[in-house]
Design an enzyme around this catalytic site. Structure first.
Site, mmCIF file in Angstrom:
data_model
loop_
_atom_site.group_PDB
_atom_site.id
_atom_site.type_symbol
_atom_site.label_atom_id
_atom_site.label_comp_id
_atom_site.label_asym_id
_atom_site.label_seq_id
_atom_site.Cartn_x
_atom_site.Cartn_y
_atom_site.Cartn_z
ATOM 1 N N THR A 105 0.800 -1.221 0.000
ATOM 2 C CA THR A 105 0.000 0.000 0.000
ATOM 3 C C THR A 105 0.834 1.273 0.000
ATOM 4 O O THR A 105 0.303 2.357 -0.214
ATOM 5 C CB THR A 105 -0.913 0.018 1.239
ATOM 6 O OG1 THR A 105 -0.106 -0.207 2.398
ATOM 7 C CG2 THR A 105 -1.964 -1.080 1.160
ATOM 8 N N ALA A 152 -2.819 4.373 7.579
ATOM 9 C CA ALA A 152 -2.318 5.738 7.386
ATOM 10 C C ALA A 152 -2.710 6.622 8.569
ATOM 11 O O ALA A 152 -1.888 7.390 9.086
ATOM 12 C CB ALA A 152 -2.858 6.325 6.083
ATOM 13 N N ASN A 185 0.105 11.046 -0.236
ATOM 14 C CA ASN A 185 0.960 10.862 -1.402
ATOM 15 C C ASN A 185 0.070 10.550 -2.601
ATOM 16 O O ASN A 185 -0.469 9.448 -2.702
ATOM 17 C CB ASN A 185 1.948 9.713 -1.163
ATOM 18 C CG ASN A 185 2.943 9.533 -2.288
ATOM 19 O OD1 ASN A 185 2.608 9.638 -3.465
ATOM 20 N ND2 ASN A 185 4.186 9.236 -1.941
ATOM 21 N N GLY A 225 -7.654 7.216 4.604
ATOM 22 C CA GLY A 225 -7.306 5.909 4.055
ATOM 23 C C GLY A 225 -8.007 5.645 2.744
ATOM 24 O O GLY A 225 -9.157 6.046 2.537
ATOM 25 N N GLU A 263 -9.766 0.663 0.523
ATOM 26 C CA GLU A 263 -11.014 0.011 0.107
ATOM 27 C C GLU A 263 -11.928 0.895 -0.734
ATOM 28 O O GLU A 263 -12.735 0.387 -1.521
ATOM 29 C CB GLU A 263 -11.795 -0.456 1.341
ATOM 30 C CG GLU A 263 -11.488 -1.852 1.808
ATOM 31 C CD GLU A 263 -10.449 -1.913 2.920
ATOM 32 O OE1 GLU A 263 -10.222 -3.013 3.445
ATOM 33 O OE2 GLU A 263 -9.858 -0.879 3.257
#
Length: 743
Positions: free
Chosen positions: A472, A514, A636, A707, A710
């Site tokens: 990830t 994260a 990022n 995050g 998903e």
């Protein structure tokens, strides 16, 4: 230079592409033996004879472990639960002669080489007394039950209590929509298969190289199952070749490798085959019934969404399937239900976007069909029923919700306004063209984690936390957070993970790493910055005498006054005055419960898809797709985009290809390899685009991140199904949508 928000290339990329990155089965340790698992060929029954003599006669075979000769263990059945365990009794390898599911391990052959172990495993003779098995959920929809909540994981909440009277409101609704949606089983297929290398050291100390999404979880499992002190075990997993949820729970090869190493007092590696990857965990078969009632203007007046899913006979696995409906759509009359049925299967396992991708396919398909009945644009219908509050969470407001902007920016990028709404109205050559869209939502969770930050004597920053990186980009974003917080060049910062000697962190899953580990890294670096500032104030002729911490900033490896940047002290100078010792701080990041308890926290997305359908052959190609995502602060853009694109690819796979086919007569998966279990190849993937919608959230965590693991997947299957309807005029309710269903 600021690094958060910049598209930094992966800091671990060089090690991966040059082969320096080592995975669980690649750690070569002295005196290593190799274990191969023998799997059951029946689904239910018992072992009546187990003859290992032919295997043991092979020169080089060291031992064959079965339920008859296995070493004794603690077998903590009630008190121990791994971090992702559902209520029930965890599966215990080689416990007795009872067979609970097809492919269950019945023996472990250990030999001097892998080839010898594999050969000898074929010589183990097992005789069974089989009893009828039951693996078909569709036969038992009238016998489903409530799951045992046990100590319910807060990230898998039960459905909320009903609102109003959904049945009566549906009966009175001028416009109605009702359908059943069927999802078959799916299996994780990461490139790296499961393996555990157990190095047996001095005084029985175990160093375990495990494929896992959480070394701390594997440590808890091993120490409790074998009653070993924590200080006698170390678990290491610096790289993971994909997992997608399959590595959240410790798998049986870990138990078997530890058992053999302790009994033989030598190092042992146990690796599973691709076929054996089908012998633990899967996305469960699920059947959903959705009923929607609406006024002619599109206002929803009734929602009923019920899901029925399969679990094992020994654990009550559950997913959050129906709750998303209540988070997305307000109605004064709503009933959400989730039921399970115990079958002769292994316990299902979280698989990327567990429950979310299943539930959203049903509700987003139903909403699309209702919009057509109303003569409304599906996008306009969603805007008509837009909500700023979450009634499933006691009518709390969202911490932030830029879903409207996802709709607007995604539609604009895709060109949705030029769509002809009439089904079968768009054509390219002899192919029908269809456009569809759907909404996505996922939790924005944070849990406690710990991190350590060290400024070394040569002025480098070293940060550690026992989290994981399953592809990830964890290595990269944690490096960015640390570099930003201490104002250091990114080349002077190294982040390390995947080792239980590091500060503990939870399993990597649920799109929370994260926010969780990132917040811990920031806290540790903040603590280190304050310590370094105090040290700088004590330097001879320090420019910071009488200055507060808020009056300085950390830039380019130095501390300087905000109002007078010429007054600065390098971090190297500060640490050099520390009598040759590095400076270290450790911090724990804990969610702000006051803020969290007062808000519902979610990431949102909108997916727009174009499909091309050949009616004669029934083939479907996703020719282009756009996903607009609101996930708070994007740490990022490069790695985040990669995550969304990966989710979109999986959405295509989920909608059109993936299916674990079981022969219910035998309770056996028949396509248990990559030749028959279909996933996309490069030729299946075309133009995929990602839009990150700006979203400022000061509530979710100190970094404002939500995050993205998903959220890129959850909306895609429904958008594809809706596009296929627009292309063909045919609604298909079962996934995957394969050519026989289209023709």
């Amino acid at each position: 230079m600021k690094y958060i928000g910049e598209p930094i290339t992966r800091v671990d990329g060089h090690e991966k592409v040059t082969g320096q990155a080592k995975y669980a089965a690649e750690f070569n340790v002295p005196d290593l033996a190799y274990g191969v698992v023998v799997s059951s060929t029946i689904t239910k029954g018992r072992i009546i004879r187990l003859d290992t003599s032919r295997a043991l006669a092979v020169n080089g075979v060291i031992a064959v472990f079965t339920h008859e000769n296995r070493p004794k263990t603690a077998w903590f059945d009630v008190s121990y639960k791994d971090q992702d365990a559902p209520p029930g009794s965890p599966f215990r390898p080689l416990y007795d002669n009872e067979i609970k599911y097809n492919g269950q391990p019945v023996a472990l052959v250990v030999a001097e080489t892998f080839e010898l172990a594999r050969y000898a495993a074929m010589l183990v003779d097992v005789a069974y007394e089989a009893t009828p098995c039951d693996t078909d959920l569709l036969k038992h929809l009238d016998a489903v039950r409530d799951p045992n909540p046990g100590v319910m994981n807060i990230f898998k909440p039960l459905p909320p209590k009903p609102r109003g009277d959904a049945d009566q409101a549906f009966a009175e609704a001028p416009v109605q929509q009702s359908a059943q949606y069927i999802h078959g089983m799916q299996h994780h297929n990461p490139m790296e298969m499961f393996a555990s290398t157990v190095e047996y050291g001095k005084n029985g100390f175990l160093t375990i190289y495990d494929k896992t999404q959480g070394v701390t979880n594997s440590l808890l499992y091993v120490t409790q199952a074998f009653n070993i002190p924590f200080n006698q075990v170390r678990v290491v997993s610096p790289y993971v070749g994909g997992a997608f949820g399959s590595g959240l729970r410790p798998q049986y090869q870990l138990f078997l490798a530890v058992m053999a190493a302790r009994d033989l007092k030598r190092s042992v590696r146990v690796s599973l085959t691709r076929q054996q990857m089908w012998s633990f965990g899967h996305r469960p078969a699920t059947v959903q019934n959705v009923r929607l009632g609406a006024r002619p203007d599109g206002t929803l007046t009734s929602i009923t969404h019920e899901a029925m899913a399969a679990t094992s006979q020994f654990e009550d696995y559950m997913e959050t399937v129906v709750n998303w409906t209540g988070k997305l759509y307000p109605s004064e009359n709503a009933t959400l239900r989730y039921k399970i049925k115990s079958l002769d299967l292994y316990t299902p396992l979280d698989m990327r976007a567990p429950g979310g991708v299943t539930g959203l396919h049903a509700i987003e398909s139903a909403v699309d069909e209702l919009a057509y009945k109303l003569g409304m644009d599906p996008l306009d219908f969603r805007l008509k029923n837009y909500t700023e509050r979450d009634w499933t969470e006691k009518d709390k407001p969202f911490s932030s919700k830029e879903l409207r902007e996802c709709f607007r920016q995604g539609a604009e990028r895709f060109g949705w306004a030029t769509r002809n709404p009439e089904p079968r109205s768009m054509q390219r050559g002899h192919n029908l063209i269809g456009w569809g869209m759907a909404t996505g939502i996922w939790d924005a969770a944070q849990v406690p984690a710990r991190a350590e930050a060290t400024l070394t004597v040569n002025g480098k920053l070293r940060v550690r936390s026992a989290t994981a990186d399953i592809g990830t980009g964890t290595y990269t974003i944690m490096t960015q957070i640390a570099a930003d917080t201490l104002g250091m060049p990114i080349d002077d910062v190294v982040f390390r993970l995947g080792d239980t000697t590091m500060p503990p962190a939870p399993i990597q899953g649920g799109s929370w790493t994260a926010s969780t580990v990132g917040s811990a890294v920031k806290s540790a670096c903040d603590a280190l910055a304050k310590t370094l500032f105090r040290m700088a104030k004590r330097l001879p002729k320090s420019p910071f005498v009488g200055v507060g911490f808020d009056d300085v900033q950390f830039i380019d490896g130095a501390i300087q006054l905000r109002q007078n940047p010429s007054k600065r002290v390098s971090l190297l100078e500060v640490v050099s005055r520390n009598r040759g010792r590095a400076v270290t701080e450790t911090a724990t990041s804990i969610p702000n419960l006051i803020k969290h308890n007062s808000h519902s926290r979610n990431a949102h997305a909108a997916a727009f898809v174009e499909v091309q359908v050949d009616e004669e052959f029934g083939t479907v190609h996703v020719t282009r797709a756009v996903t607009a995502v609101a996930a708070g602060r994007i740490l990022n853009p490069r790695t985040a985009r990669s995550q969304i694109i990966g989710g979109m690819v999986w959405g295509i796979s989920h909608a059109l290809q993936e299916e674990s086919v079981m022969d219910h007569r035998y309770g056996r998966f028949m396509n248990h390899d990559l030749a028959e279990y279909h996933i996309p190849v490069c030729a299946d993937i075309h133009d995929l685009d990602v839009v990150f919608v700006e979203e400022n959230d000061t509530i979710v965590n100190p970094l404002g991140v939500k995050g993205v693991g998903e959220i890129g997947l959850v909306a895609m299957p429904a958008a594809i199904a809706n596009a296929i309807f627009h292309a063909t005029g045919k609604r298909i309710y079962d996934l995957p949508i394969q050519l026989d269903k289209v023709m």
